[in-house]
Design a protein around this motif. Structure first.
Motif: not given
Length: 287
Positions: A54-59, A64-66
């Protein structure tokens, strides 16, 4: 509660609960559990990493583009697709010559499978042999490869989404318009109301429940958009046209990162559930 009601409850509730548990609750719980592991999808997940997925998703810039792409699809659906669908519904809802044919023509794109629609438009946007290629060739211009341009490829996705789904919303509005009490419009006309005033003060309020339902379907559908993306752009170029679901597929499933993909699925599920319950509680309480 009567004896018949208890009998109905005992007979029909356990099978429904069993199906819901096996096909909905358990897969959701497993996805949430896998999201805490670095797992490739084979064997039993053993490498526990906590919230790192989940932390990897934030960065993650591509995730984020999706998210931004999903937001753009929602915005175009709400502010372009739905007004267009309502405008066409107003034209074809009445008993005018050929209205049924026009409804069928406008509704046909929705009947077409999403994958087939993506493939059709992929060829239409081809800069050499498709519709875009024919237009540029006819104007004597250099071939333009719309789907290969990172600046314009997502515009192609928005065009296909508008074309594919506005017929569904149009039919919802047609059904709502046909349910409006004609005496209300006749009374407003006798009172001297203009066509715009009749639309704004009579038709639009009467269409309120259908409009709210249409908005709900539009947002949920935009959040789950996937089938069109794969044949149309494949998430490219440079991962600029991914939605959250296609991001989950390409970065979770095809790359054998089941734990990471599960984390994406959990985030998407939370967004959809939050919107669904929040929207219904705020805007659809009386519907």
């Amino acid at each position: 509660m009567s004896a018949n009601s208890w009998t109905t409850l005992v007979v029909f509730l356990p099978p429904a609960l069993l199906l819901f548990t096996v096909f909905v609750a358990l897969p959701m719980a497993e996805a949430a559990w896998y999201g805490f592991y670095n797992w490739n999808g084979y064997g039993r997940p053993e490498k526990f990493i906590g919230l790192k997925n989940y932390s990897y998703l934030i960065g993650n810039a591509m995730f984020m583009r999706s998210l931004v792409n999903n937001a753009l699809i929602i915005a175009v659906s709400l502010f372009v697709q739905l007004p267009l669908a309502l405008g066409i519904a107003l034209m074809v809802a009445g008993r005018v010559p050929g209205a049924a044919w026009f409804r069928m023509i406008f509704f046909l794109p929705y009947v077409l499978a999403d994958v087939a629609a993506g493939l059709i438009w992929h060829f239409m946007f081809d800069g050499d042999y498709g519709l875009v290629g024919a237009i540029t060739h006819g104007l004597g211009l250099q071939p333009f490869y719309l789907l290969a341009s990172k600046d314009w490829a997502f515009s192609a996705v928005l065009i296909v989404v508008l074309w594919k789904y506005f017929g569904f919303h149009m039919m919802l509005y047609v059904a709502g318009l046909q349910g409006i009490d004609k005496s209300l419009l006749e009374a407003a006309e006798m009172d001297g109301a203009s066509p715009f005033q009749r639309f704004w003060h009579v038709t639009l309020p009467q269409l309120g429940p259908m409009i709210r339902l249409s908005i709900f379907f539009s947002v949920i559908g935009a959040l789950q958009l996937f089938d069109i993306i794969v044949p149309l752009t494949g998430g490219g170029p440079f991962e600029t046209t991914n939605t959250m679901v296609s991001f989950l597929y390409y970065f979770g499933v095809t790359r054998m990162r089941a734990g990471f993909g599960s984390a994406v699925g959990v985030v998407l599920f939370l967004i959809c559930v939050t919107f669904a319950f929040g929207y219904r509680r705020v805007f659809m309480r009386e519907d």
